[in-house]
Design an enzyme around this catalytic site. Sequence first.
Site, mmCIF file in Angstrom:
data_model
loop_
_atom_site.group_PDB
_atom_site.id
_atom_site.type_symbol
_atom_site.label_atom_id
_atom_site.label_comp_id
_atom_site.label_asym_id
_atom_site.label_seq_id
_atom_site.Cartn_x
_atom_site.Cartn_y
_atom_site.Cartn_z
ATOM 1 C CD GLU A 1 -2.671 -0.994 2.492
ATOM 2 O OE1 GLU A 1 -4.037 -0.751 2.723
ATOM 3 O OE2 GLU A 1 -2.545 -1.203 3.944
ATOM 4 C CB CYS B 1 2.851 8.172 3.272
ATOM 5 S SG CYS B 1 3.026 7.028 4.275
ATOM 6 C CB CYS C 1 7.317 -4.551 8.780
ATOM 7 S SG CYS C 1 8.582 -3.776 9.562
ATOM 8 C CB CYS D 1 5.954 -1.680 16.013
ATOM 9 S SG CYS D 1 8.123 -1.725 15.632
ATOM 10 C CD GLU E 1 13.587 0.498 9.888
ATOM 11 O OE1 GLU E 1 13.026 0.092 10.497
ATOM 12 O OE2 GLU E 1 14.142 0.862 8.970
ATOM 13 C CB SER F 1 10.114 6.614 8.715
ATOM 14 O OG SER F 1 9.835 6.418 9.575
ATOM 15 C CG LEU G 1 12.759 7.757 21.069
ATOM 16 C CD1 LEU G 1 14.465 6.967 21.171
ATOM 17 C CD2 LEU G 1 13.407 9.205 21.801
ATOM 18 C CB CYS H 1 1.460 6.428 11.297
ATOM 19 S SG CYS H 1 1.311 7.865 11.066
HETATM 20 N N1 SAH Z 1 9.580 1.521 9.801
HETATM 21 C C1 SAH Z 1 9.764 2.830 9.460
HETATM 22 C C2 SAH Z 1 8.935 3.516 9.155
HETATM 23 C C3 SAH Z 1 7.413 2.479 9.011
HETATM 24 S S1 SAH Z 1 6.068 3.382 10.240
HETATM 25 C C4 SAH Z 1 9.546 3.289 11.078
HETATM 26 O O1 SAH Z 1 8.675 2.044 11.958
HETATM 27 O O2 SAH Z 1 10.089 4.388 11.462
HETATM 28 C C5 SAH Z 1 6.046 4.174 9.635
HETATM 29 C C6 SAH Z 1 5.676 5.231 11.353
HETATM 30 O O3 SAH Z 1 3.717 5.196 11.804
HETATM 31 C C7 SAH Z 1 6.352 5.265 12.684
HETATM 32 O O4 SAH Z 1 7.013 6.129 13.216
HETATM 33 C C8 SAH Z 1 6.023 4.056 13.739
HETATM 34 O O5 SAH Z 1 5.908 4.890 14.706
HETATM 35 C C9 SAH Z 1 4.421 5.069 13.018
HETATM 36 N N2 SAH Z 1 2.902 3.475 14.063
HETATM 37 C C10 SAH Z 1 3.199 2.955 13.596
HETATM 38 N N3 SAH Z 1 2.333 2.254 14.177
HETATM 39 C C11 SAH Z 1 1.594 3.250 14.409
HETATM 40 C C12 SAH Z 1 -0.024 3.345 15.056
HETATM 41 N N4 SAH Z 1 -0.695 2.326 15.546
HETATM 42 N N5 SAH Z 1 0.406 4.693 15.073
HETATM 43 C C13 SAH Z 1 0.877 5.794 14.959
HETATM 44 N N6 SAH Z 1 1.896 5.677 14.346
HETATM 45 C C14 SAH Z 1 2.534 4.398 14.008
HETATM 46 FE FE1 SF4 Z 2 7.947 -2.199 11.191
HETATM 47 FE FE2 SF4 Z 2 8.644 0.248 11.410
HETATM 48 FE FE3 SF4 Z 2 5.394 -1.351 11.595
HETATM 49 FE FE4 SF4 Z 2 7.798 -0.804 13.326
HETATM 50 S S1 SF4 Z 2 6.678 0.713 13.014
HETATM 51 S S2 SF4 Z 2 6.615 -3.020 12.189
HETATM 52 S S3 SF4 Z 2 9.024 -0.355 12.276
HETATM 53 S S4 SF4 Z 2 6.522 -0.889 10.092
#
Ligand code: SAH
Ligand code: SF4
Length: 356
Positions: free
Chosen positions: A98, A111, A118, A122, A166, A197, A221, A338
């Site tokens: 997507e 985006c 991934c 997380c 990532e 990112s 972070l 996000c």
């Molecule tokens: N893997 C990379 C880039 C993709 S994620 C990374 O983690 O930075 C892009 C952003 O979406 C990251 O800053 C992540 O922390 C945020 N994100 C992921 N899940 C989210 C959620 N449920 N609510 C808000 N932001 C989220």
């Molecule tokens: Fe992967 Fe970024 Fe989602 Fe973490 S926040 S699972 S690194 S896409």
Amino acid sequence: MQTNNLAKTYLLNHSRDELVQFVNSIGIENYRADQLFKGIYHQLLPDFNNLTTLSKELRKKLNDSTTLRTMVLTKTTKSIHDNTTKFLWLLADGLKIESVIIYEGKRTTFCISSQVGCALDCKFCATGKMGFLRNLSPGEIVEQVLLMKERAENPPTNIVFMGMGEPLLNLNKVLKASFLLSDPEGLAFPRKRITISTSGIASGIRKLADSDAPFSLAVSLNAAIEEKRRRIMPVSIKYPLDELKRSIKYYVEKTGKRVTFEYILIAGKNDSKEDADMLVKFTHSFPCKINLIPCNSLDEEYPAPTPSHVKWFSDYVHEKHRTVTVRLRKGWEIQAACGQLYSENNSKKGSKVSFV
Ligand code: SAH
Ligand code: SF4
């Protein structure tokens, strides 16, 4: 569903120099490469049928041996509130990814994804639930931008690797795609407006610094207390906060650039006064800005904070002399915000990392 394209040369994988070599290898004069490059990136041609600067014979030769499109749009979802538009693409091997367009005042942000799924798992992220299926090629990254550009209300002002995946675990291809997107003879997209990112792959941050790549860096972070970060981001087990901090310091010293810290706010998990103090402490030694993202909650275990608590957190961090912004929730109801990107990949099970 495409099948025959897999056998053809995918020209979006080629840098301008490689395109020259390629046209040479199939017996076409060098200067034609410039015409092709302009056709691909200025005219956004999906094939060579309409590149009338080339003879009919040459167009046929190119169409027979190369392809400029390997992805098919299978679904478009548009938010009625803010026009945020999510695209679901079918890749040549049948997997899906997507990408999203976000309109915000004068900004139009594309985006884009760097991987299918991934591996980093997380806990608050929908893409993490998919697991990792494969890396995207430079061409597949570039193609997302070209296809969205054809469909966008405005040309992009920002391109962010904040879709699926990532990017620092697919760094070479992400960099090649970013250089292609910013090639002055092509789209000429401003380099600083391409943001990579990362969830905090410290080794990748160092590599990025060493590569002298002119793009921007954002670090997700999300928690500045080790125990809490490990609980929501398993990547912190492999790259603990002190190591992450050293790699960012290295990056900042090597590149002279400012870093953006993204900090997702999850009610009761990382949004206390102590969390705010530790965030201020962690970011103290860097030229940076902090972007607070109220969690787009996937389930009740990771709830969003109230707007008043987000304001309190933001004001508190601001009072400690940090530059801080709160990211608006865009495309929430269409799962384009996000961390909400999740493609059903034909029930394929992706792999997840295990750091323990
Ligand atoms: N893997 C990379 C880039 C993709 S994620 C990374 O983690 O930075 C892009 C952003 O979406 C990251 O800053 C992540 O922390 C945020 N994100 C992921 N899940 C989210 C959620 N449920 N609510 C808000 N932001 C989220
Ligand atoms: Fe992967 Fe970024 Fe989602 Fe973490 S926040 S699972 S690194 S896409």
